[in-house]
Scaffold this motif. Sequence first.
Motif, PDB file in Angstrom:
ATOM      1  N   UNK A 151       4.381 -15.689  -2.385  1.00 20.33           N
ATOM      2  CA  UNK A 151       4.571 -14.576  -1.461  1.00 20.33           C
ATOM      3  C   UNK A 151       3.980 -13.313  -2.075  1.00 20.33           C
ATOM      4  N   UNK A 152       3.205 -12.578  -1.284  1.00 18.93           N
ATOM      5  CA  UNK A 152       2.579 -11.351  -1.763  1.00 18.93           C
ATOM      6  C   UNK A 152       2.863 -10.232  -0.760  1.00 18.93           C
ATOM      7  N   UNK A 153       3.595  -9.224  -1.216  1.00 23.42           N
ATOM      8  CA  UNK A 153       3.927  -8.087  -0.370  1.00 23.42           C
ATOM      9  C   UNK A 153       2.858  -7.001  -0.461  1.00 23.42           C
ATOM     10  N   UNK A 154       2.782  -6.219   0.595  1.00 23.31           N
ATOM     11  CA  UNK A 154       1.913  -5.047   0.622  1.00 23.31           C
ATOM     12  C   UNK A 154       2.474  -4.063   1.636  1.00 23.31           C
ATOM     13  N   UNK A 187       5.012   0.018   7.369  1.00 19.73           N
ATOM     14  CA  UNK A 187       5.049  -1.384   7.753  1.00 19.73           C
ATOM     15  C   UNK A 187       4.724  -2.232   6.540  1.00 19.73           C
ATOM     16  N   UNK A 188       5.677  -3.021   6.130  1.00 12.91           N
ATOM     17  CA  UNK A 188       5.476  -3.935   5.026  1.00 12.91           C
ATOM     18  C   UNK A 188       4.996  -5.280   5.533  1.00 12.91           C
ATOM     19  N   UNK A 189       4.137  -5.906   4.750  1.00 13.51           N
ATOM     20  CA  UNK A 189       3.658  -7.245   5.070  1.00 13.51           C
ATOM     21  C   UNK A 189       3.945  -8.172   3.900  1.00 13.51           C
ATOM     22  N   UNK A 190       4.166  -9.431   4.217  1.00 10.27           N
ATOM     23  CA  UNK A 190       4.381 -10.455   3.196  1.00 10.27           C
ATOM     24  C   UNK A 190       3.523 -11.652   3.579  1.00 10.27           C
ATOM     25  N   UNK A 191       2.471 -11.878   2.807  1.00 11.06           N
ATOM     26  CA  UNK A 191       1.559 -12.989   3.068  1.00 11.06           C
ATOM     27  C   UNK A 191       1.971 -14.185   2.219  1.00 11.06           C
ATOM     28  N   UNK A 192       2.101 -15.319   2.871  1.00  9.05           N
ATOM     29  CA  UNK A 192       2.571 -16.521   2.189  1.00  9.05           C
ATOM     30  C   UNK A 192       1.478 -17.572   2.113  1.00  9.05           C
ATOM     31  N   UNK A 193       1.501 -18.312   1.028  1.00  3.39           N
ATOM     32  CA  UNK A 193       0.614 -19.465   0.899  1.00  3.39           C
ATOM     33  C   UNK A 193       1.395 -20.719   1.249  1.00  3.39           C
ATOM     34  N   UNK A 194       0.693 -21.788   1.588  1.00  2.00           N
ATOM     35  CA  UNK A 194       1.385 -23.042   1.843  1.00  2.00           C
ATOM     36  C   UNK A 194       1.617 -23.318   3.311  1.00  2.00           C
ATOM     37  N   UNK A 195       1.460 -24.585   3.670  1.00  3.70           N
ATOM     38  CA  UNK A 195       1.576 -24.964   5.065  1.00  3.70           C
ATOM     39  C   UNK A 195       3.014 -25.082   5.538  1.00  3.70           C
ATOM     40  N   UNK A 196       3.973 -25.059   4.601  1.00  2.00           N
ATOM     41  CA  UNK A 196       5.369 -25.213   4.996  1.00  2.00           C
ATOM     42  C   UNK A 196       6.036 -23.887   5.354  1.00  2.00           C
ATOM     43  N   UNK A 197       5.342 -22.786   5.167  1.00  2.00           N
ATOM     44  CA  UNK A 197       5.964 -21.479   5.390  1.00  2.00           C
ATOM     45  C   UNK A 197       6.508 -21.341   6.801  1.00  2.00           C
ATOM     46  N   UNK A 198       5.794 -21.894   7.759  1.00  2.00           N
ATOM     47  CA  UNK A 198       6.214 -21.733   9.153  1.00  2.00           C
ATOM     48  C   UNK A 198       7.554 -22.415   9.440  1.00  2.00           C
ATOM     49  N   UNK A 254      12.552  -3.347  11.993  1.00  2.00           N
ATOM     50  CA  UNK A 254      12.327  -4.545  12.790  1.00  2.00           C
ATOM     51  C   UNK A 254      11.579  -5.578  11.951  1.00  2.00           C
ATOM     52  N   UNK A 255      12.148  -6.764  11.848  1.00  2.00           N
ATOM     53  CA  UNK A 255      11.483  -7.851  11.144  1.00  2.00           C
ATOM     54  C   UNK A 255      10.791  -8.748  12.168  1.00  2.00           C
ATOM     55  N   UNK A 256       9.602  -9.202  11.822  1.00  2.00           N
ATOM     56  CA  UNK A 256       8.859 -10.094  12.700  1.00  2.00           C
ATOM     57  C   UNK A 256       7.990 -11.005  11.841  1.00  2.00           C
ATOM     58  N   UNK A 257       7.407 -11.995  12.465  1.00  2.00           N
ATOM     59  CA  UNK A 257       6.538 -12.906  11.717  1.00  2.00           C
ATOM     60  C   UNK A 257       5.448 -13.441  12.624  1.00  2.00           C
ATOM     61  N   UNK A 314       4.999 -12.344   7.261  1.00  2.00           N
ATOM     62  CA  UNK A 314       6.216 -11.706   7.753  1.00  2.00           C
ATOM     63  C   UNK A 314       6.057 -10.201   7.605  1.00  2.00           C
ATOM     64  N   UNK A 315       6.592  -9.474   8.562  1.00  2.00           N
ATOM     65  CA  UNK A 315       6.461  -8.018   8.572  1.00  2.00           C
ATOM     66  C   UNK A 315       7.829  -7.355   8.579  1.00  2.00           C
ATOM     67  N   UNK A 316       7.862  -6.143   8.083  1.00  2.00           N
ATOM     68  CA  UNK A 316       9.045  -5.301   8.217  1.00  2.00           C
ATOM     69  C   UNK A 316       8.569  -3.918   8.648  1.00  2.00           C
ATOM     70  N   UNK A 317       8.788  -3.607   9.909  1.00  2.00           N
ATOM     71  CA  UNK A 317       8.466  -2.280  10.430  1.00  2.00           C
ATOM     72  C   UNK A 317       9.651  -1.376  10.169  1.00  2.00           C
TER      73      UNK A 317
END
Length: 122
Positions: A4-7, A19-30, A69-72, A79-82
Motif C-alpha cells: 500500500x502506498x499513500x499520497x 484528498x488522500x489516495x492509497x494505491x495497492x498492489x495485488x489482484x486480491x485488493x478488490x 468521505x472514504x471511497x474506492x 482507496x481515497x479519503x476526501x
Amino acid sequence: QVQLVESGGGLVQAGGSLRLSCAASGRTFSTYQAGWFRQAPGKEREFVAAIGSRSRTTYYVNSVKGRFTISRDNAKNTVYLQMNSLKPEDTGVYYCNAGPRGITPNQPSDYWGQGTQVTVSS
C-alpha cells in the motif's frame, strides 16, 4: 502480499480540503476491506474510516462524520479519503490499511502503508 502506498498529504489551513489516495498492489485488493487510520504527535494510532470491498458499507469515527468521505475504485486498486472542513486536530500521519480481516476501530487488518503527513494550521 499487498503493498500500500499513500499520497496526497500536505499542509493546509483550517477549513481547507485534502484528498488522500492509497494505491495497492495485488489482484486480491478488490476483495479486501480497506480503511484509514491516523496518528497525531504523542498519541496512539486511531481509526478514521473503513469501506467494504464493494463499497456497500462505510464506517467513520464520530469526529470526522460529515467532513470526511472514504471511497474506492477497485479497477484502479485505489482507496481515497476526501477530507473537507479540516481542523487542526486532524493533524497527523494518515495510514492506509487493508487485508482479508475485517477492520474495526480496535482491530486493523493485515497490511499497512508507510503513511502520509497531514498538517492543518489554525
